[in-house]
Design a protein around this motif. Structure first.
Motif, PDB file in Angstrom:
ATOM      1  N   GLU A 173      -3.841   0.367  -2.857  1.00 18.13           N
ATOM      2  CA  GLU A 173      -3.404  -0.968  -2.450  1.00 18.13           C
ATOM      3  C   GLU A 173      -3.399  -1.911  -3.647  1.00 18.13           C
ATOM      4  O   GLU A 173      -4.340  -1.923  -4.443  1.00 18.13           O
ATOM      5  CB  GLU A 173      -4.356  -1.515  -1.388  1.00 18.13           C
ATOM      6  N   GLU A 175      -5.298   5.791   0.467  1.00 12.80           N
ATOM      7  CA  GLU A 175      -4.223   4.892   0.071  1.00 12.80           C
ATOM      8  C   GLU A 175      -4.593   4.140  -1.197  1.00 12.80           C
ATOM      9  O   GLU A 175      -5.763   3.982  -1.521  1.00 12.80           O
ATOM     10  CB  GLU A 175      -3.891   3.901   1.192  1.00 12.80           C
ATOM     11  N   GLY A 194       0.170   5.388   0.899  1.00 14.63           N
ATOM     12  CA  GLY A 194      -0.890   6.251   1.373  1.00 14.63           C
ATOM     13  C   GLY A 194      -0.406   7.583   1.894  1.00 14.63           C
ATOM     14  O   GLY A 194       0.783   7.810   2.080  1.00 14.63           O
ATOM     15  N   THR A 237       0.850  -1.188   0.000  1.00 11.89           N
ATOM     16  CA  THR A 237       0.000   0.000   0.000  1.00 11.89           C
ATOM     17  C   THR A 237       0.886   1.238   0.000  1.00 11.89           C
ATOM     18  O   THR A 237       1.999   1.214   0.531  1.00 11.89           O
ATOM     19  CB  THR A 237      -0.921   0.073   1.231  1.00 11.89           C
ATOM     20  N   ASN A 296      -8.547   3.376  -1.294  1.00  2.13           N
ATOM     21  CA  ASN A 296      -9.230   3.346  -0.003  1.00  2.13           C
ATOM     22  C   ASN A 296      -9.170   4.702   0.678  1.00  2.13           C
ATOM     23  O   ASN A 296      -8.167   5.405   0.590  1.00  2.13           O
ATOM     24  CB  ASN A 296      -8.566   2.313   0.921  1.00  2.13           C
TER      25      ASN A 296
END
Length: 157
Positions: free
Chosen positions: A56, A54, A45, A43, A77
């Motif tokens: 992923e 973030e 972020g 990830t 996300n």
């Protein structure tokens, strides 16, 4: 018109700043639907104290003996987290795409995710990240809902 633009710029510059930080996590875990298989990914972020975002990427291997498909996800996300402390708890919502494969059959479509976890400080910018995700896969996957757990090494910068 120019005066208003200059005034707006000056006023924006006078607003208090919010500290921001970025982080990267490399993880290993398990996708548990329909059987446990190795999941690995990363990830990237950025967070602004409580709110963060973030990207992923993750891949889960296929298991022909257990009739468990491979799964590759790319998700964006948004999360909320506790602002300070040695342990930062977070909850997240995400959306993205997935590719599922079993033997010669593949499915590519959209997905959503919900989950949460904790980032635990080890030393300096180095943390351990523990995470749980529930993915809802659209289209015609072998399994509509997929669970994943992982532990990862997280670096704040």
């Amino acid at each position: 018109m120019r005066f208003r633009l200059c005034l707006a710029v000056v006023l924006l510059m006078l607003l208090p700043t919010v500290p921001a930080s970025a982080d990267a996590t490399f993880f290993l875990g398990s996708t548990t639907t329909p059987s446990s298989r190795l999941a690995r990914g990363f990830t990237l972020g950025a967070s602004f104290v409580i709110v963060g975002f973030e990207f992923e990427y993750a891949h889960t291997s296929e298991d022909l003996l257990e009739a468990a498909p491979s799964l590759t996800t790319g998700m964006g996300n948004a999360y909320v987290q506790t602002p300070f402390g040695r342990i930062q708890f977070y909850g997240l919502l995400g959306a993205g795409i997935y590719r599922e494969g079993f033997d010669e059959v593949h499915e590519t479509s959209t997905a959503t995710a919900v989950g949460g976890g904790a980032k635990i400080t080890l030393a300096g910018p180095l943390r351990v990240r523990l995470d749980y995700r529930l993915f809802n896969l659209r289209g015609q996957p072998r399994h509509d809902q997929v669970h994943r757990v992982y532990a990862g090494l997280n670096l704040m910068f």
